[in-house]
Design an enzyme around this catalytic site. Sequence first.
Site, short mmCIF file in Angstrom:
data_model
loop_
_atom_site.label_atom_id
_atom_site.label_comp_id
_atom_site.label_asym_id
_atom_site.label_seq_id
_atom_site.Cartn_x
_atom_site.Cartn_y
_atom_site.Cartn_z
N THR A 132 0.82 -1.21 0.00
CA THR A 132 0.00 0.00 0.00
C THR A 132 0.86 1.27 0.00
O THR A 132 0.48 2.28 -0.59
CB THR A 132 -0.89 0.00 1.28
OG1 THR A 132 -1.71 -1.16 1.20
CG2 THR A 132 -1.75 1.22 1.39
N THR A 179 2.10 -4.76 4.35
CA THR A 179 2.04 -5.20 5.75
C THR A 179 1.58 -6.66 5.90
O THR A 179 1.89 -7.29 6.91
CB THR A 179 1.08 -4.31 6.56
OG1 THR A 179 -0.20 -4.31 5.93
CG2 THR A 179 1.60 -2.90 6.68
N SER A 195 0.82 -10.06 -0.34
CA SER A 195 0.17 -11.38 -0.33
C SER A 195 0.76 -12.27 -1.41
O SER A 195 0.58 -13.48 -1.38
CB SER A 195 -1.34 -11.23 -0.55
OG SER A 195 -1.87 -10.38 0.43
N ASP A 235 1.84 -6.66 -4.22
CA ASP A 235 1.08 -6.73 -2.98
C ASP A 235 1.77 -7.85 -2.19
O ASP A 235 2.09 -8.90 -2.75
CB ASP A 235 -0.36 -7.12 -3.31
CG ASP A 235 -1.25 -7.13 -2.09
OD1 ASP A 235 -2.20 -6.33 -2.04
OD2 ASP A 235 -1.01 -7.96 -1.18
N CYS A 270 -1.69 -18.77 21.00
CA CYS A 270 -1.72 -17.52 21.79
C CYS A 270 -0.55 -16.64 21.38
O CYS A 270 0.60 -17.11 21.40
CB CYS A 270 -1.53 -17.82 23.28
SG CYS A 270 -2.88 -18.64 24.05
N1 ASP Z 1 -2.27 -5.92 0.83
C1 ASP Z 1 -1.25 -4.96 1.15
C2 ASP Z 1 0.08 -5.69 1.18
O1 ASP Z 1 0.40 -6.32 2.16
C3 ASP Z 1 -1.52 -4.29 2.43
C4 ASP Z 1 -0.47 -3.30 2.87
O2 ASP Z 1 0.45 -2.96 2.18
O3 ASP Z 1 -0.60 -2.81 3.99
O4 ASP Z 1 0.82 -5.63 0.28
#
Ligand code: ASP
Length: 354
Positions: free
Chosen positions: A28, A103, A73, A71, A292
Amino acid sequence: MNYKQVQINTATPEKARSRVMIIYTGGTFGMAHDASGVLVPFDFALILQHLPTLRNLYLELTVISFINPIDSSNVQPEHWQTIAKIIYENYAEHDGFVVLHGTDTMAFTASALSFMLQGLTKPVIITGAQLPISEPRSDARENLITSLEIAAARIDGKAVVPEVCIYFGDELLRGNRSKKTESMHFDAFQSENYPPLAKAGVKIEYNESAIHQPSGHEQLQFLQRLDTSISILKLFPGITRSTVEAITNSAGLKAIVLETYGSGNAPTTAWFIDLLKGAIHRGIIVLNISQCPGGMVVQGRYETSKVLQEIGVISGGDMTTEAALTKLMVLIGEYGLAETKIKIGKSIVGELTD
Ligand code: ASP
């Protein structure tokens, strides 16, 4: 992986105080609106236009950007190999590194890099943003500027934080202790089992006693072989025999991260224990990691974990799943199964409390 490199001296005409490499992988962070208003990755070579205040840091920046930012992912072990190789090959010429990353899988990347780059004496700070840099309220600017400050920070010529870390939402966390715990707020990461290495307020306050201090004899090692023949088996009430069997009997499997309850507990049902026992008998490593985020696995504390201990499940202590998975990939890839069994339960780069 294709990438391009530009040199930006933010200090010109004065002398730069540090040399930092930025590796922009996507996420992002780097999104900006194109002419039609759609969010697309922006050209990172133009970072000074987006962030003119960077000039006040007096840094010599080498910016590497993936030609096709991703991205996170879509991150794969090959991306970790690329990032680690870039750092390894540019290590001598830079004082620190900042990796810009989505993230979603940042904690996996941070963990993987910490095991792949051992003997670090310079900072590798991974950051990103919850809102694109083009948005007025974006957290991208603060995250990048503070990460650069931390990557450049030295006392008597020595790096203040010679570790792989995640900087996010005003906290610096040890990378292999971090987890993404929030998808809406700016404080996206937590490290339940290890204190923050620094907090950024008016000043950046470093928690010196928590930061790894190199002995002075370190030599950077690049452990680049990764073995992905690993599965995660997350327990839940009602898990079926066929689900467990599908994992324990999968072809070529070398290790299972068993995500257990509480302090490392699991059902004592005979079929479940027999499947695990069979897998261990065939040489598969079964590593016990708790679901946990805080606390640790103590096998034998309850009847429901004593049996795991007895059949040869290895305790993962207070490691995160992200650290456990990437540590297995690196150890099995580099040393094979026998040595991995010995090394997996012990701390290598501060990822667990011995
Ligand atoms: N889907 C994004 C990624 O991890 C989310 C982000 O960058 O915060 O690439």
